[in-house]
Each structure stands twice: as structure tokens, then as C-alpha cells.
Design an enzyme around this catalytic site. Sequence first.
Site, PDB file in Angstrom:
ATOM      1  N   LYS A 124      44.043  53.256  43.250  1.00 26.23           N
ATOM      2  CA  LYS A 124      42.615  53.383  43.579  1.00 26.23           C
ATOM      3  C   LYS A 124      42.141  52.142  44.340  1.00 26.23           C
ATOM      4  O   LYS A 124      42.837  51.126  44.383  1.00 26.23           O
ATOM      5  CB  LYS A 124      41.801  53.552  42.289  1.00 26.23           C
ATOM      6  N   TYR A 178      25.713  25.069  55.675  1.00 27.73           N
ATOM      7  CA  TYR A 178      24.378  25.435  55.184  1.00 27.73           C
ATOM      8  C   TYR A 178      23.941  24.537  54.030  1.00 27.73           C
ATOM      9  O   TYR A 178      24.691  24.323  53.077  1.00 27.73           O
ATOM     10  CB  TYR A 178      24.370  26.886  54.703  1.00 27.73           C
TER      11      TYR A 178
HETATM   12  C1  LIG Z   1      41.870  51.256  36.886  1.00 29.07           C
HETATM   13  C2  LIG Z   1      42.404  52.086  35.798  1.00 29.07           C
HETATM   14  C3  LIG Z   1      43.704  51.890  35.337  1.00 29.07           C
HETATM   15  C4  LIG Z   1      44.580  50.746  35.803  1.00 29.07           C
HETATM   16  O1  LIG Z   1      44.150  49.563  35.174  1.00 29.07           O
HETATM   17  P1  LIG Z   1      44.945  48.173  35.331  1.00 29.07           P
HETATM   18  O2  LIG Z   1      44.296  47.283  34.348  1.00 29.07           O
HETATM   19  O3  LIG Z   1      44.730  47.735  36.738  1.00 29.07           O
HETATM   20  O4  LIG Z   1      46.366  48.444  35.044  1.00 29.07           O
HETATM   21  C5  LIG Z   1      44.188  52.781  34.392  1.00 29.07           C
HETATM   22  N1  LIG Z   1      43.430  53.781  33.902  1.00 29.07           N
HETATM   23  C6  LIG Z   1      42.149  53.977  34.309  1.00 29.07           C
HETATM   24  C7  LIG Z   1      41.360  55.103  33.716  1.00 29.07           C
HETATM   25  C8  LIG Z   1      41.594  53.132  35.251  1.00 29.07           C
HETATM   26  O5  LIG Z   1      40.321  53.319  35.626  1.00 29.07           O
END
Ligand SMILES: *Cc1c(COP(=O)(O)O)cnc(C)c1O
Length: 376
Positions: free
Chosen positions: A39, A269
Site C-alpha cells: 500500500k 528563513y
Molecule cells: C499497513 C498494514 C499492515 C502492514 O503493517 P506493517 O507494520 O508495515 O507490517 C498489515 N495489516 C494492515 C491491516 C495494515 O493496514
Amino acid sequence: MVPITYRCWVEVSRRQLAENFHAIRNAVGPGVEVMPVVKADAYRHGAVEVARVLANEGARWLAVSNVEEGVFLRQGGVTTQILVMGDFLPFERPALIDFDLTPAIHSLSQLADYDRMAAAVGRSLPYHLKLDTGMGRLGLAANPSLIVETIQSCAHVRLDGLMTHFASAANYESPQTASQIVEYRRVLAALNAAGISPRCCHLSSTIPVAYGRRDAWGNMVRPGHAIYGYVSPARGNAPAPVLNVHPALNWKARILQVKELPEGSLVGYGGMFRCERPSKIAVLAVGYADGMNHRLSAKGKVIAGGKLAPIAGAISMDLTSIDVTDCPPLAPGDAVTLLGREGNLSLDAQQIARMAGTISYGVLCGIGQRVKRVYF
Ligand SMILES: *Cc1c(COP(=O)(O)O)cnc(C)c1O
């Protein structure tokens, strides 16, 4: 390697991604399927490229957050099974079917809707059911007999997986993970008793995998962070990690200008940085629009010429100044390392997160759209 002609870019190691995936597979053993999470553009490592590498290495499932991310993978030629974890809205339903994506279903009414849609298109559609076992976020927390009843009445869709997500996996002082496991098992047992056996049973992201919490694995795990080489430190009495992974991404930017400033000069800045001695300041082609967290202003460091160089004053939208007085000579066009390894120094997302007061996930996901990507 072809010379890189970018101002600001990340270098992603395909080999390291593959090694991390295999390290996770070896840690969980052959009875547990590894579904890498890609993702958020694979935590900014580039979703399609990362997905291709992992599919090549044998990944049969990949997980994304939303329908659009799943469609993007399909359009990039990814043919693994794809789980959409972060819910979908009615306008996203057709794309689920058109692009052969498996959704996580988060309520019994959503399940009934999904069943009606399957009936309308005349196809048996798969889904994973997401339980809220105590995190209090997405998922359903109905009583098991009602869940069984609804599953049985939805004859046009197939329950392919049962999942949940932990709220406090990194905190070994908290009883929350253990109680979430109990709750998950209570529902699974009720399904089994009714003759329903979901093929994929999964609860764990990186942390319970990395710290060897076997009772949380089911027969599938969903690591994201570990695929990219990170395991967050655990709190409390955590066992030693069973997983050895390494970051797969280096982030670099080039020097645009180096200037010699007399003692007393102000930089950037707000004049937030004052030269306490005659100083050499290098201006980098990276700013907060590229994901350099503004909170690193006057706090962060980069690796320049093989030495740590402090960020001098405020980070601007497109530029960052660093103090290179103590570094070897540097010139416009030279690259510095913002995140990653250079010589025997390294700056990883966890260290940067501590300096910026955020989390390593935020550092990686913050890498901007303007930053080019190079794979090797
Ligand atoms: C993002 C996510 C993961 C992966 O999590 P990590 O801590 O990056 O391994 C797994 N399950 C769900 C439902 C998530 O939203």
C-alpha cells in the site's frame, strides 16, 4: 550503471527487497503464507516495481489499502491475488470486479450488499472478513452466531479469509494483543463449528512476525515495514527478534551551490541558523515538498562527503541548507545522502523519525512525488 541525472532521487535495491521477503518466509516457515503489503506506493518504494520483484520471488498475494492502488497494480501487469484492506465505497465496487481484487469486508450489511452485487453479475466473488477484535477501527464486532448466519445466507460470495489487526503489537506490557487473539479464535471456532473454514487466517503485520509471536500468525501474515527492511523497537519484555532485514532504499539529493559565509552570517528563513565561525554552507535540491520533514529544520543531519553534516536552519519548500564546514571539499552536482548508507555511516528512517519527532513509517511515506526513483 548509467550516470544518474536527477536532482533528488531514491535508489531502491531489488535484491534487498527479495532478501527481506525471503527472510520473512524463512522466519514463518512453509506453513504460513506471506502476503507483502504494498500500500501507499509500497511505502514509497514504488508499488508496481516492488510488486513485480515480490511476485517474481514467489509471492502469491499482495495487500493494498484501496481499490485505486489495486487497479494500479493490475494495470502494471501484476497478476497475484490482491487484497484491498482499507475498505471501499459503493462507487468503487465495479472496479473490484473488473480488476479481480479481493476486498476486506467490514460489516454484515456490507457483506449483504456484496452478495447482491455478486448475484447481479452472476459470479462467485471472494472476500476476506475483517473482525474488530478490540482495535476499535475498521472491522465488525458482531456476535459469532450472527456472523455465521450472515455468511451462510450470502450464497453468491465466498469467504476466502478471516482477518483482524492488532492495536498494540509492539507493546509487550499490554494485554491487548493476547485478548485480540482470544477474540479472533472465538469467532473462528464458531465458524469452524458451523462447517465454515476460511482458507486464509491472518492477524499479523510486521511486529508479531519479527518478534516470533507464533500464536498470532495463523496461516498467513501481512508484513509491510519488514519488506522494506524495518522492524520497530518493541516496548516492555519483548523476546529477541527472529527476523533480520535491512533497508532497501537510499535517498539522495545534489548540491546546487556551496558558499563560504563569514562568522555571524544568518542562513535561510527566519535567520534560524547563525554561523558561529567562518562556514561553508551547501544548498541541496530537496525541501519539504520532496518529503524532507520540516521538523528536521535545525535538527536533522545528512551524510555529505562521508561525514554527518547538520541541517543549517529552516528547511524550505524546495531547498535545504547544510553546514559542510567540517566535510571534505564538495561542489555543485555532488550528491549527499538524506537517508541510507554512505561509506560506514548510515541514517535510517528510524533515526530520522526520532530527530523529527515522528515515526519511521511517516518518514518513508513522506518521500514526495517529485523524487525520482532508480532501481538496481
Ligand atoms: C499497513 C498494514 C499492515 C502492514 O503493517 P506493517 O507494520 O508495515 O507490517 C498489515 N495489516 C494492515 C491491516 C495494515 O493496514
